[in-house]
Design an enzyme around this catalytic site. Structure first.
Site, PDB file in Angstrom:
ATOM      1  CB  ILE A  34      36.096 -47.045 -11.930  1.00 41.80           C
ATOM      2  CG1 ILE A  34      34.916 -46.109 -11.671  1.00 41.80           C
ATOM      3  CG2 ILE A  34      35.762 -48.062 -13.014  1.00 41.80           C
ATOM      4  CD1 ILE A  34      35.242 -44.933 -10.799  1.00 41.80           C
ATOM      5  NE  ARG A  35      34.303 -54.169 -12.060  1.00 39.01           N
ATOM      6  CZ  ARG A  35      32.992 -54.329 -12.184  1.00 39.01           C
ATOM      7  NH1 ARG A  35      32.276 -53.411 -12.779  1.00 39.01           N
ATOM      8  NH2 ARG A  35      32.401 -55.405 -11.691  1.00 39.01           N
ATOM      9  NE  ARG A  45      30.507 -34.507 -23.018  1.00 38.25           N
ATOM     10  CZ  ARG A  45      29.254 -34.200 -22.695  1.00 38.25           C
ATOM     11  NH1 ARG A  45      28.762 -34.546 -21.504  1.00 38.25           N
ATOM     12  NH2 ARG A  45      28.494 -33.538 -23.545  1.00 38.25           N
ATOM     13  NE  ARG A  96      34.793 -38.140 -24.443  1.00 39.70           N
ATOM     14  CZ  ARG A  96      34.038 -38.145 -23.358  1.00 39.70           C
ATOM     15  NH1 ARG A  96      34.585 -37.945 -22.177  1.00 39.70           N
ATOM     16  NH2 ARG A  96      32.740 -38.326 -23.447  1.00 39.70           N
ATOM     17  CG  LEU A 109      39.853 -46.685   7.787  1.00 31.80           C
ATOM     18  CD1 LEU A 109      41.078 -46.382   6.925  1.00 31.80           C
ATOM     19  CD2 LEU A 109      40.148 -46.338   9.245  1.00 31.80           C
ATOM     20  NE  ARG A 125      41.789 -53.510  -7.588  1.00 28.63           N
ATOM     21  CZ  ARG A 125      41.481 -54.169  -8.698  1.00 28.63           C
ATOM     22  NH1 ARG A 125      42.386 -54.946  -9.269  1.00 28.63           N
ATOM     23  NH2 ARG A 125      40.270 -54.086  -9.224  1.00 28.63           N
TER      24      ARG A 125
END
Length: 301
Positions: free
Chosen positions: A111-112, A124, A196, A213, A223
């Site tokens: 998510i960075r 939730r 959670r 892209l 990554r």
């Protein structure tokens, strides 16, 4: 098992009912559409939708509405030029939406990369499955002694067995307590949004991740690199294969200039010139720090 029989049936049904379209279609990506490709022990990546192909990149760069008199060789040359000179907008004309199942700690790394649209499975509203990432023994490693973010030697023998048992027992116990807190058998039961918090970071989550892209290439460059953490790298490596089938010309340029290429600083370029002139350049005379010099020598020797 990455997918339930119901999910597999849904995918089979979607692939069995193709629809005609006038939009640009990538035959390579059509072959992957909806199919779940397994990653790690319970994860997967699958393509939900995409827009554009190699021709969309070329079209955006030329701002044209047809193929005209251009040939594939011209398209390839233009795409390589765009990649070589760090143009970004033409590559943003292509988009793809992935459905990804991944451990929470991998999601927190992922998510960075904020230049994407994300919608994650909500604990939730729903109860997470009892599925945890447990590393294979060959991926259990000690802390690196030279890299604060990396791994060193693989754990062996009793230590490896002890760590694996801790990972399994801790995850199982946390999930047992999660279920116990949620239970309404003789009690009110704790709200899902609170229960959670007790779940471990190796439990699996899912999300839809839509990205253009250009930004996908940035994600893959970081990554899918050999220095990236293994658990996110295997996702990126699989996605590289999907992208290569989707936009083969663009991916080939990306693999050449970004994945296989090297960026030089002004000092690094000067060292190369001095060495070509016959000078024996050392770290002390290069003007580089020890870290910079180590990385430079890792590439050029």
């Amino acid at each position: 098992m990455p997918l339930t029989p119901e999910a597999q049936a849904e995918i089979a049904d979607a692939r069995a009912t193709p629809r005609p379209t006038l939009r640009a279609v990538s035959e390579g990506m059509e072959a992957h559409l909806y199919t779940a490709h397994p990653v790690l022990d319970h994860g997967f990546v699958r393509v939900i939708d995409y827009m554009g192909d190699d021709s969309a990149i070329v079209q955006a760069a030329r701002v044209s509405y047809g193929a005209g008199t251009k040939h594939v060789s011209n398209d390839e040359g233009l795409i390589r030029y765009l990649m070589r000179h760090w143009h970004s907008t033409p590559f943003e004309m292509c988009e793809v939406k992935f459905h990804v199942k991944l451990p929470v700690f991998v999601a927190r790394q992922w998510i960075r990369h904020r230049t994407a649209n994300v919608n994650e499975y909500s604990a939730r509203y729903s109860i997470l499955d009892r599925e945890f990432y447990i590393p294979a023994p060959e991926n259990l490693a000690a802390q690196s002694t030279v890299n604060n973010q990396g791994r060193g030697a693989v754990l062996e023998g009793e230590e490896a067995a002890r760590v694996l048992e801790l990972l399994k027992s801790d995850a199982g116990r946390a999930y047992d307590n999660y279920e116990a807190m949620l239970s309404q058998d003789g009690q009110q039961g704790l709200a899902r949004e609170l229960a959670r918090m007790n779940l471990p970071a190796n439990i699996y989550t899912q999300w839809y991740w839509k990205v253009d892209l250009h930004n996908l290439f940035h994600f893959l460059r970081l990554r899918a690199d050999a220095h990236a953490q293994y658990e996110i790298r295997v996702y990126a490596e699989l996605m590289c294969k999907l992208v290569a089938d989707w936009v083969p010309l663009a991916y080939a340029a990306f693999a050449d200039y970004r994945m296989g290429g090297v960026n030089l600083s002004a000092k690094g370029l000067e060292v190369i010139r001095r060495r070509l002139a016959g000078e024996d350049v050392t770290q002390e005379t290069s003007g580089m720090s020890k870290g910079e010099w180590r990385e430079f020598e890792g590439v050029f020797g």
